[in-house]
Design a protein around this motif. Structure first.
Motif, short mmCIF file in Angstrom:
data_model
loop_
_atom_site.label_atom_id
_atom_site.label_comp_id
_atom_site.label_asym_id
_atom_site.label_seq_id
_atom_site.Cartn_x
_atom_site.Cartn_y
_atom_site.Cartn_z
N ALA A 1 42.78 37.67 39.41
CA ALA A 1 41.57 37.22 40.12
C ALA A 1 42.00 35.81 39.72
O ALA A 1 42.09 34.53 40.80
CB ALA A 1 41.01 37.85 40.15
N GLU B 1 44.49 33.99 41.86
CA GLU B 1 45.08 33.95 43.28
C GLU B 1 43.44 33.24 43.55
O GLU B 1 43.48 32.96 45.16
CB GLU B 1 45.37 35.35 44.25
CG GLU B 1 46.58 35.87 43.54
CD GLU B 1 47.91 34.86 43.27
OE1 GLU B 1 47.29 34.23 45.01
OE2 GLU B 1 48.57 35.11 42.91
N LEU B 2 42.22 34.14 42.88
CA LEU B 2 41.25 33.73 44.14
C LEU B 2 40.91 32.43 43.69
O LEU B 2 41.09 31.50 42.85
CB LEU B 2 40.11 34.24 42.79
CG LEU B 2 40.44 35.70 43.60
CD1 LEU B 2 39.20 36.59 43.34
CD2 LEU B 2 40.46 35.89 45.34
N ARG B 3 39.91 32.22 44.63
CA ARG B 3 40.42 30.41 44.26
C ARG B 3 38.57 29.34 45.20
O ARG B 3 37.93 28.61 45.11
CB ARG B 3 40.84 28.74 45.75
CG ARG B 3 41.87 29.12 45.38
CD ARG B 3 42.53 27.64 44.09
NE ARG B 3 43.77 27.96 42.90
CZ ARG B 3 43.59 28.93 42.05
NH1 ARG B 3 43.11 29.90 41.77
NH2 ARG B 3 44.53 29.43 41.40
N SER B 4 38.26 30.31 45.74
CA SER B 4 36.79 30.03 46.57
C SER B 4 36.39 31.08 46.83
O SER B 4 36.26 31.78 47.34
CB SER B 4 37.33 29.60 47.91
OG SER B 4 35.86 30.15 48.97
N TYR B 5 34.23 30.86 46.91
CA TYR B 5 33.67 32.07 47.00
C TYR B 5 33.67 32.27 48.32
O TYR B 5 33.50 34.22 48.40
CB TYR B 5 32.04 31.09 46.49
CG TYR B 5 31.56 30.23 47.94
CD1 TYR B 5 30.81 31.01 49.34
CD2 TYR B 5 32.03 29.06 48.70
CE1 TYR B 5 30.37 30.21 49.77
CE2 TYR B 5 31.80 28.58 49.41
CZ TYR B 5 31.33 29.26 50.47
OH TYR B 5 30.51 28.51 51.27
N LYS B 6 34.18 32.28 48.62
CA LYS B 6 34.65 32.69 50.75
C LYS B 6 35.47 33.42 50.62
O LYS B 6 35.47 35.00 50.93
CB LYS B 6 34.73 31.63 51.65
CG LYS B 6 33.92 30.41 51.88
CD LYS B 6 35.17 29.61 52.64
CE LYS B 6 34.38 28.22 53.33
NZ LYS B 6 34.84 27.60 53.96
N GLN B 7 36.14 33.33 49.04
CA GLN B 7 37.39 35.20 48.70
C GLN B 7 36.36 36.23 48.48
O GLN B 7 37.33 37.69 48.45
CB GLN B 7 38.49 34.53 48.60
CG GLN B 7 39.06 33.50 49.63
CD GLN B 7 40.38 33.62 48.30
OE1 GLN B 7 40.03 32.38 47.35
NE2 GLN B 7 41.14 33.66 48.73
N LEU B 8 35.24 36.16 48.01
CA LEU B 8 34.48 36.91 47.44
C LEU B 8 33.68 37.22 48.26
O LEU B 8 32.60 36.55 49.37
CB LEU B 8 33.76 35.89 46.35
CG LEU B 8 34.23 35.78 45.10
CD1 LEU B 8 33.95 35.22 43.91
CD2 LEU B 8 36.13 36.70 44.56
N GLN C 1 35.38 41.10 46.17
CA GLN C 1 36.55 41.61 45.72
C GLN C 1 36.27 43.12 45.41
O GLN C 1 35.80 42.93 43.99
CB GLN C 1 37.73 41.11 45.55
CG GLN C 1 38.09 39.77 46.58
CD GLN C 1 39.44 40.30 48.22
OE1 GLN C 1 39.44 41.36 47.70
NE2 GLN C 1 38.35 39.38 48.83
N TRP D 1 39.23 45.97 43.92
CA TRP D 1 40.36 46.43 43.63
C TRP D 1 40.60 46.99 43.13
O TRP D 1 39.69 47.90 41.41
CB TRP D 1 40.94 44.60 43.42
CG TRP D 1 41.40 44.30 44.40
CD1 TRP D 1 40.70 43.56 45.18
CD2 TRP D 1 41.71 42.50 43.83
NE1 TRP D 1 40.88 42.60 45.88
CE2 TRP D 1 41.72 41.72 44.18
CE3 TRP D 1 42.05 41.65 42.51
CZ2 TRP D 1 41.66 39.87 44.63
CZ3 TRP D 1 41.98 40.72 42.11
CH2 TRP D 1 42.43 39.91 43.39
N VAL E 1 36.19 30.38 40.58
CA VAL E 1 36.02 29.50 42.38
C VAL E 1 35.35 28.86 41.79
O VAL E 1 34.36 27.90 41.35
CB VAL E 1 35.43 31.39 43.12
CG1 VAL E 1 37.01 32.02 42.73
CG2 VAL E 1 34.97 31.60 42.71
#
Length: 628
Positions: free
Chosen positions: A146, A149-156, A158, A160, A475
RNA sequence: CGGGGCGUAGCGCAGUCUGGUAGCGCACCUGGUUCGGGACCAGGGGGUCGGAGGUUCGAAUCCUCUCGCCCCGACCA
């Protein structure tokens, strides 16, 4: 075609359930005569709990070492079915991954758990001398992904997950598959932008867990749990009641259920003793009267009117520098409880912020200036605040508002009467640190608590920021500001589902057969997780008609999508019936003498009902029974 | 790690105290009889007695060390 498939999936979940789990297994008929199913007439003496004995006797497992078991054909097959259910349900909310079990030390240093996990972690070195461990869980590795790789709130958000082997060097492996050193765990991790998101991810897991355990045929309860070393805010355990379990659960008719480590209760009010003398603490000579019971008898005072003193040392192996600077690496922790109550070390440990150990005599003397047996609150200097130095003195909530108690006087051979908390002494804080007792009233509905043993099959945690912060995950939020994601972590013990199912069933059979001295330990697995759904027993393979009928019925059932084990061995009927029971398959079709009338016997071992059905209706009957 | 127990054939056990040819039941192999609830008869195969060292003419048995497993207490899926 795809459209119709998805339609049938959504419209007939019940029927689908009977057929779907096998989709990952090769669906062809298995012939017992060609399989390796080493059943045992007697269980090895090492086995004590029902599931352990039965798993060994049924040829599901064999032991390799302490807490290490080989899963043979049947065991592996049952496990695969459980895995298929878990995967199918988890895929609805998360994405499956597969992480290495072999982890470099650095990954665990970042969270502080390389040392924190202590001897529970298997450690090894590679050829270059670099240190590695066999992962016990995967917060660190998932969080690292995480983090990277995770950079933006838009990716949340998640979610896994993985289904993977975990290694734990248990201090004491036991009870067969119940507590082992290598086991399959479904572990999932959620990453959200804020607490509302975590709440949603947590709720999704709770719902999915309930579906999984229900599909696995378990009678389970979700209970409030201590979040322990994981360090989260909220957590819930999923438990199956069984005497083989290691946890104690308090529950009541109003729906309250909690691990006793966490459980609370309402107490009936207690009428205080009348004061003696001037009402202030009064010394009484109590020669050699050390225990609550001795003092109770000697002074003729009931235990509820006494105060007991519990003295511990808390050690903070993982404490940060600030904490150590404030309160020291170790500190004295003293708890006062009602005379008839028991201290709950888990609760006190959570307040003290580390592991507790009883004080040694010299530590007791240094803290109280008195020997064990005569310890009490007066004269003890409590830290003014939990984060300030000094002895952490905890007054159990049950003593709040009480007066005129009997307590140790911190003077050898003396106790005090008229001790009144808050007037005569001030603790660092008041908190619930006692264990509940059976029969006390639950805190939500006021119904009497029952306490039962249970095994934990799953656990969900609101982890918070512990790992994301420690590993530096962040992020950008909507406002372009760096934000640490909030995490949850969620586990299921795969083998424990099988074990719990066997324990649950064996207990029912044992209860039903309680009066029968000839009855032997047995069980039947739910069709969803049994290695086979049905055994077709040809009572005598030397009779051509029976053999042919058995072959045909087995083929028909297989064609209908049912998972069949055909017992085509050249054995006597009695042996085959015993073996069919031993392997826990829920349905049995016996092809025998009634074939002359065109009938076979369908036994449902879960209900213990036997019906005679005509050969051409077997598939229909069994399909219907499996759909129930 | 503390406390308790156990290692003899695949499983269950006896033999150890009191040293003297390693046994029983089940399972396994062969032949026969039997065949709807763990069959019977006959014959047979299988064990460095957990391991190492010692005492002894001689050790499963006595002594020392060691390894493993189970159970009870502190941990967790």
């Amino acid at each position: 075609m795809f459209a119709s498939l998805s339609q049938s999936e959504s419209s007939k979940p019940g029927v689908l359930q009977a057929f779907a789990p096998e989709s990952v297994l090769s669906l062809h008929m298995h012939r017992w005569s060609q399989l390796f199913i080493p059943t045992l007439r007697e269980a090895p003496t090492d086995a004590e709990v029902a599931s352990h004995k039965l798993l060994l006797r049924a040829g599901y497992i064999r032991q390799l070492g302490a807490g290490l078991y080989s899963q043979l054909f049947l065991g592996n097959r049952a496990i695969n079915k459980i895995v298929a259910i878990v995967r199918e349900e988890m895929d609805a909310i998360g994405q499956e991954m597969h992480l290495p079990a072999l982890n470099p030390r650095e990954a665990w240093e970042a969270s502080g758990r390389w040392s924190g996990m202590g001897d529970n972690m298997f450690r090894l070195k590679d050829r270059k001398g670099a240190e590695l461990c066999l992962a016990m869980t995967h917060e660190e590795i998932m969080t690292k992904i995480a983090c990277d790789e995770l950079r933006s709130y838009k990716q949340l958000p998640q979610i896994w997950y993985q289904i993977q082997t975990k290694f734990r060097d248990e201090p004491r492996p036991k009870s067969g598959l119940l507590r082992v050193r290598q086991f399959l765990m479904k572990d999932a991790y959620s990453f959200d932008i804020d607490e509302a998101g975590l709440d949603a991810s947590y709720a999704k897991h709770e719902a999915v867990y309930r579906r999984i355990f229900t599909r696995c045929g378990l009678e389970f309860v979700g209970v409030e749990a201590d979040s322990g070393s994981m360090g989260g805010s909220a957590s819930q355990e999923f438990m199956v009641y069984t005497d083989a379990g290691e946890d104690l659960i308090a529950s009541s008719a109003s729906g309250y259920a909690a691990n006793v480590e966490k459980a609370t209760s309402k107490l009936a009010p207690v009428a205080d003793l009348a004061p003696t003398g001037d009402g202030l603490p009064e010394l009484v000579h109590t020669p050699e009267q050390k225990t609550i019971d001795e003092v109770s008898a000697f002074l003729n005072v009931e235990r509820v009117h006494q105060m007991k003193t519990m003295a511990y040392i808390v050690e903070h192996p993982d404490a940060d520098e600030k904490q150590i600077k404030n309160v020291g690496k170790t500190r004295a922790v003293v708890a006062f409880l009602r005379g008839d109550h028991q201290l709950n070390e888990t609760k006190l440990s959570a307040i003290a912020g580390g592991e507790l150990r009883p004080m040694q005599p010299d530590e007791i003397a240094a803290t109280f200036n008195a020997p064990a047996g005569f310890l009490g609150p007066i004269g003890l200097t409590a830290a003014p605040h939990p984060k300030k130095p000094g002895t952490l003195v905890v007054l159990d909530a049950a003593l709040e508002g009480r007066s005129n108690l009997v307590a140790g006087a911190n003077k050898e051979q003396y106790h005090l009467r008229n001790v009144t908390p808050m007037r005569d002494f001030k603790p660092t804080l008041v908190a619930d640190v006692r264990s509940v007792n059976e029969g006390e009233l639950d805190p939500i509905g006021g119904q009497p608590l029952r306490i039962g043993k249970a095994v934990e099959i799953g656990h969900i945690f609101k982890l918070g920021y512990k790992y994301s912060k420690a590993l530096g995950a962040s992020v950008l939020n909507r406002d372009g500001k760096e934000t640490t994601p909030i995490m949850g972590s969620y586990g299921i013990g795969i083998e424990r589902i099988l074990t719990a199912a066997i324990e649950q069933s064996a207990a029912k059979f044992a209860a039903a057969n309680a009066g029968d001295p000839k009855a032997t330990e047995t069980y039947a697995l739910p069709p969803s997780i049994a290695p086979f759904q049905v055994v077709v027993t040809i009572t005598n393979v030397r009779e051509a008609e029976l053999l042919a009928a058995g072959e045909k019925i087995a083929a028909d059932l297989t064609a209908a999508g049912i998972d069949v084990l055909l017992d085509d061995r050249d054995e006597r009927a009695g042996v085959k019936f015993k073996d069919a029971e031993l392997i826990g398959v829920p349905f049995r079709i016996a092809i025998g003498k009634k074939l002359a009338e065109g009938k076979v016997e369908l036994l449902n071992r879960l209900t213990n009902q036997t019906i005679d059905v005509s050969t051409d209706e077997v598939v229909q009957h069994l399909t219907a029974a499996l759909a129930d």
